[in-house]
Design a protein around this motif. Structure first.
Motif, PDB file in Angstrom:
ATOM      1  N   UNK A  43       0.346   1.061   0.509  1.00 38.06           N
ATOM      2  CA  UNK A  43      -0.441   2.256   0.826  1.00 38.06           C
ATOM      3  C   UNK A  43      -0.649   2.389   2.324  1.00 38.06           C
ATOM      4  N   UNK A  44      -0.946   1.268   2.950  1.00 37.79           N
ATOM      5  CA  UNK A  44      -1.192   1.303   4.393  1.00 37.79           C
ATOM      6  C   UNK A  44       0.066   1.789   5.109  1.00 37.79           C
ATOM      7  N   UNK A  47       0.356   5.558   4.693  1.00 38.05           N
ATOM      8  CA  UNK A  47      -0.563   6.329   5.534  1.00 38.05           C
ATOM      9  C   UNK A  47      -0.099   6.276   6.990  1.00 38.05           C
ATOM     10  N   UNK A  48       0.392   5.122   7.400  1.00 38.45           N
ATOM     11  CA  UNK A  48       0.881   4.997   8.773  1.00 38.45           C
ATOM     12  C   UNK A  48       2.021   5.981   9.030  1.00 38.45           C
ATOM     13  N   UNK A  50       2.685   8.634   7.394  1.00 33.61           N
ATOM     14  CA  UNK A  50       2.146   9.991   7.327  1.00 33.61           C
ATOM     15  C   UNK A  50       1.602  10.420   8.691  1.00 33.61           C
ATOM     16  N   UNK A  51       0.908   9.478   9.307  1.00 37.24           N
ATOM     17  CA  UNK A  51       0.323   9.754  10.628  1.00 37.24           C
ATOM     18  C   UNK A  51       1.420   9.870  11.677  1.00 37.24           C
ATOM     19  N   UNK A  52       2.408   8.984  11.540  1.00 38.42           N
ATOM     20  CA  UNK A  52       3.473   8.954  12.544  1.00 38.42           C
ATOM     21  C   UNK A  52       4.229  10.275  12.567  1.00 38.42           C
ATOM     22  N   UNK A  56       2.145  15.230   5.193  1.00 42.84           N
ATOM     23  CA  UNK A  56       1.082  14.919   4.223  1.00 42.84           C
ATOM     24  C   UNK A  56       1.569  14.083   3.055  1.00 42.84           C
ATOM     25  N   UNK A  59       0.089  10.597   2.532  1.00 43.56           N
ATOM     26  CA  UNK A  59      -1.301  10.521   2.069  1.00 43.56           C
ATOM     27  C   UNK A  59      -1.418  10.896   0.590  1.00 43.56           C
ATOM     28  N   UNK A  61       0.867  10.611  -1.683  1.00 41.51           N
ATOM     29  CA  UNK A  61       1.406   9.508  -2.482  1.00 41.51           C
ATOM     30  C   UNK A  61       0.352   8.419  -2.652  1.00 41.51           C
ATOM     31  N   UNK A  62      -0.383   8.148  -1.579  1.00 40.88           N
ATOM     32  CA  UNK A  62      -1.412   7.107  -1.667  1.00 40.88           C
ATOM     33  C   UNK A  62      -2.460   7.487  -2.700  1.00 40.88           C
TER      34      UNK A  62
ATOM     35  N   UNK B  45      -7.461   3.256   7.486  1.00 39.74           N
ATOM     36  CA  UNK B  45      -7.046   4.615   7.105  1.00 39.74           C
ATOM     37  C   UNK B  45      -7.763   5.629   7.976  1.00 39.74           C
ATOM     38  N   UNK B  48      -6.305   6.050  11.129  1.00 40.50           N
ATOM     39  CA  UNK B  48      -5.031   6.780  11.062  1.00 40.50           C
ATOM     40  C   UNK B  48      -5.247   8.247  10.728  1.00 40.50           C
TER      41      UNK B  48
END
Lengths: 100, 168, 670
Positions: A43-44, A47-48, A50-52, A56, A59, A61-62, B45, B48
């Motif tokens: 998950x981490x 999210x990483x 996603x941010x990079x 969306x 996120x 998916x998480x 999170x 991020x």
């Protein structure tokens, strides 16, 4: 700013810790929780990314993984209860019926 | 700067709590460590710019799933003597962690090779509730509905399993 | 009446088939639940493996559905016919239900039509068919498969109507195969008897040979039309398109299509199935194997006549095959000792006449003989069926005789006599009219060989028809007990016999030959289909008087010979005259064609199949065993990995993940 690589390394660390626990431990609960740990590591990473990339999908998916994890936990715990009632133990290695 | 410090603290907590999770002999200790790891992850999170995920991580993972695990551990009333079969848990797990460090090293190297760049800036609205909601009920509505179906099935399945007694 | 009503003509029988099929299925299921002993007691009269009839209420429902719907369909057919007869009425009606499938340039539609040829076929099929359905009520009353029987019979009617109303050759083939299936189902109707089941199979297999030819003909037709840019199977467009075909191509197509007709219409060399088809119930023989299905070949050739006319050789071949078949079948009919077999061979022979007519370019006469034949041969079969029914299923002539003296069978005897004499071609019955027209046409068309065959057949036809009549009804009863217990045909059978008797007498009037002062109304009606101008006067045969005289003389001679030989109280069933024994046996054994096919085709094929079966069995067994052995050995080894411990599985999973990681790192690009 910490680069994405930092988060990904934390993710990798958590994943391998979970994997080590999954392989080494014999307690049903701890094995379960190791799996949860691996899920969280993934998950981490999601999210990483996603941010990079500013997307969306990661996120979302998480969120779905969390829901799946909830389902998994419900079934897995029901199984644990059933197994414990049957064999009076939490030792994973006792449950070898899959072989037969 | 604050960001880097927070990252350092949170990731340290997460990793240590994770190691504690797999090292504790009694599952209750593991579960409590795992909760700590989850909350630290929620902090990551948030760093991020994924506030919704962070909140749900605490609500659902730490709040619901782990609470359920703790509840079942206490329900089964696991005592120290029930864990006799796993006397060598700590050294074995430590050995496993050391072995796991090798692939971790390889992976860390690979990560560093692939994504060394710093995180780009994103819009201020990135990751807020309405944006997530729009995506979840837009392009992702089918998986979302499927997951709800899965939850229903899991509920029925767990009830069926818990009610039944295995013979032999 | 809207044109789309013409769909009802075949949809009504189809509906009947569905309803009766549903009833048959539910009856069969109910019967399976009830032990066989209580399912219904059979009374004395049996023909075929009878279990006792169905419940009277069910029987009434089945009869109503199974008989009223064909009659309704016939009524619609007649209404269309009336519409066509009006001076202003269109002679062509079409309905297109939209595309069925399209592949490449092939575009097949669910399209149906009614033109004079189709309507004639529709009227024959529905009218004669309806009365045969009615007849079946009495004939099949005590049969356990009553509903199944009507379901099949309705289905047959629907398929036959699709065949004759199809506007597309492919759709026609659907009907063609549909009637084949129904024929198979009905020949093998009493399938508990393996002989009867095998007869159905034989009909089906022999028809496959013909259908194969039909299909090849269709393919070749399409293939050779492709260069023209507009290949089509549309029967209305074909006549305008095929003129580009070269003579040899047209010959090949025509002869391949004719192979199909030979199979369906039981001509030499594919005639062997029809006599065996008599295993089915007698009304089926009347409907399918006399009046309608076997004439499909004649219909098809007439429908495709344009192609036949493009070829110099196709029609003469058709005529020769028809002539030889007619003669051969007539000789065999002379020597048969089973009442239905005689009529079956007679049918083959009469179908030969129809092909002779087509060969003489007189399609109208061919179709007209088809119509009259439907009446008198249907009547022949139905009255024979009445005899068989009265004698509790007895079909052998050796146990008949003297039935004229049985008061219960007077009506049957009259109907039988009408049928036999019409079949013989006695003036002025319908058989005479249509057969005489054909012989005149053949003579007119300068085909001496075919004419000789036709005349010889006319003589033999008269002989065997009267022989059969006398062997059944004249003289002393060869089985007095059977004759005493004979019963009257039921009301439904009587009505059908009466109707067909009238038809067999008067239908000939529709086309009284011009040479004998007639109007040839029927030929004029069909003329537009066959390219002739409406109402054109037929070219009269210059020696018509002589031809008709010879034919009639031969018929009367045949009747006379048969009368002299078989009127005595106890005639012999074998060779009628001293010194004819060898010939008679030859005829009786059907020219040994079955034996020939058995030796040349059936036995080698069976031996080959047996050989392949053995070879492949051992080969495939060996291969399968080898694989089983490999997997068994392999499994013994692989089983060692399987510890049953969850953690070891987990370990392998982690290893797999690592392997993927290695792959990703090694192959990943910066």
């Amino acid at each position: 700013m910490i680069p994405a690589a930092g988060y990904l390394m934390v993710s990798a660390a958590l994943f391998f810790i979970g994997a080590a626990g999954f392989v080494a431990r014999r307690n049903l609960f701890t094995v379960l929780m190791s799996i949860e740990l691996m899920l969280n590591a993934v998950n981490l990473a999601f999210v990483t990314f996603s941010r990079q990339w500013g997307q969306y999908g990661g996120q979302i998916i998480v969120l779905l993984v969390i829901a799946v994890a909830a389902a998994e936990a419900a079934v897995a715990l029901a199984l644990v209860v059933l197994l414990f009632r049957n064999k009076e133990t939490l030792d994973v290695d006792v449950f070898g019926q899959m072989r037969e | 700067m604050v960001h880097a410090v927070l990252f350092a603290i949170l990731s340290a907590i997460a990793v240590v709590a994770a190691i504690s999770t797999v090292l504790r002999r009694h599952p209750l200790g593991s579960a409590l460590s795992l909760i700590v790891a989850m909350i630290a992850l929620a902090g990551l999170y948030a760093l991020l710019t994924a506030p919704i995920v962070a909140i749900l991580q605490i609500l659902v993972y730490a709040g619901a799933i782990l609470a359920l695990i703790v509840f079942v551990i206490m329900l089964l009333n696991v005592r120290a003597e029930d864990l006799e079969y796993e006397k060598d848990a700590v050294p074995r797990t430590l050995f496993a962690l050391v072995v796991a460090a090798l692939p971790f090293g390889a992976m860390a190297w690979a990560i560093w090779q692939v994504v060394p760049a710093p995180l780009p800036a994103v819009a201020t609205r990135f990751g807020n509730l309405s944006a997530i909601g729009l995506h979840l009920f837009g392009a992702w509505s089918l998986p979302f509905e499927l997951v709800s179906l899965l939850l229903t099935v899991a509920m029925v399945g767990s009830v069926a399993l818990a009610k039944r007694r295995l013979e032999g | 009446m809207s044109q789309s009503w013409l769909l009802a003509i075949f949809l009504l029988p189809l509906l009947g088939a569905v309803l009766n099929g549903a009833i048959a299925l539910s009856v069969a299921m109910a019967r399976r639940r009830v032990p066989a002993a209580t399912a219904g007691a059979a009374d004395g009269s049996t023909h075929g493996p009878t279990l006792g009839g169905p419940h009277p209420a069910i029987r009434s429902v089945v009869s109503l559905i199974g008989v009223l719907l064909p009659f309704a369909s016939a009524a619609i057919g007649w209404a269309f016919f009336a519409q066509m007869l009006q001076p202003a009425g269109s002679r062509l009606m079409t309905v297109d239900l939209g595309p069925w499938f399209s592949a490449g340039g092939l575009d097949v539609h669910w399209s149906f039509m009614l033109d004079p040829l189709s309507i004639v076929m529709v009227l024959v099929v529905t009218t004669v068919g309806s009365f045969i359905h009615l007849y079946s009520i009495g004939y099949m009353a005590e049969d356990a498969g009553y509903a199944r029987y009507f379901a099949y019979l309705n289905l047959f009617l629907a398929a036959m109507l699709v065949l004759v109303m199809a506007r597309d050759l492919v759709l026609m083939f659907v009907g063609w195969e549909g009637v084949g299936v129904c024929s198979y189902l009905l020949i093998g109707f009493w399938f508990e008897d393996s002989v009867k089941a095998t007869a159905g199979l034989k009909a089906f297999v022999v028809n496959r040979v013909g259908d194969f030819g039909f299909l090849l003909g269709m393919f070749l037709l399409w293939w050779s039309l492709v260069p023209t840019g507009g290949p089509t199977f549309d029967l209305l467009k074909l006549p305008g398109v095929v003129s580009v075909l070269s003579g040899p191509t047209a010959t090949a197509i025509a002869l391949l299509l004719f192979v199909g007709a030979v199979g369906k219409s039981a001509q030499i060399p594919l005639h062997v199935w029809l006599p065996d088809a008599m295993a089915g119930p007698t009304p089926v023989s009347a409907l399918i194997h006399a009046a309608t299905m076997v004439t499909a070949g004649v219909y098809m050739v007439s429908r495709m006549h344009v192609i036949y006319e493009l070829s110099h050789y196709a029609l003469p071949v058709v005529g020769l095959i028809g002539g030889v078949t007619a003669l051969m079948a007539a000789t065999v009919a002379c020597a048969q000792t089973n009442i239905k077999r005689v009529i079956a061979w007679s049918t083959i022979s009469q179908l030969g006449y129809m092909f002779m007519a087509l060969a003489a370019n007189s399609y109208g006469y061919g179709i007209f003989h088809l119509v009259t034949h439907a009446f008198f041969k249907g009547l022949f079969f139905l009255s024979a069926g009445a005899v068989i029914h009265a004698l509790h299923g007895e079909e052998e002539l050796s146990r008949m005789g003297g039935l004229w003296k049985v008061p219960q069978l007077k009506g049957t005897a009259i109907a039988f006599a009408i049928a036999a004499l019409a079949n013989a071609g006695l003036v002025p019955l319908s058989g005479f009219v249509s057969k005489d027209a054909i012989i005149l046409a053949v003579a007119n068309h300068q085909m001496p060989v075919v004419l000789a065959l036709a005349w010889l057949t006319a003589f033999l036809t008269a002989f065997y028809s009267v022989r059969l009549l006398l062997l059944v009804f004249a003289g002393d009863a060869r089985d007095p007990h059977l004759a005493e217990t004979a019963h009257k045909p039921g009301w439904s059978m009587s009505i059908a016999l009466g109707f067909l008797s009238i038809g067999a007498v008067v239908v000939g009037g529709l086309n009284w030959p011009a040479e004998l002062g007639g109007q040839e109304w029927f030929s004029a009606f069909l003329a537009p289909v066959f390219g002739g101008p409406v109402g054109a006067p037929p070219v009269p045969e210059p020696h018509a008087g002589a031809v008709v005289g010879i034919t009639t003389g031969l018929v009367l001679l045949g009747i006379l010979v048969a009368w002299l030989r078989y009127r005595e109280p106890a005639p012999t069933l074998g060779a009628p005259w001293r010194g004819t024994r060898a010939v008679w046996t030859f005829f009786w054994r059907k020219w040994y064609v079955d034996e020939l096919y058995g030796a040349v085709v059936v036995r080698p094929v069976l031996a080959l199949a047996q050989g392949f079966s053995t070879a492949f069995d051992s080969f495939l067994d060996a291969v399968a065993d080898a694989f089983a052995e490999i997997y068994d050995r392999g499994a013994r080894v692989v089983r060692l990995i399987e510890t049953g411990r969850v953690r070891s599985y987990g370990f392998v999973m982690v290893l797999g993940t690592l392997a993927l990681l290695v792959v990703a790192v090694v192959t990943g690009r910066r």
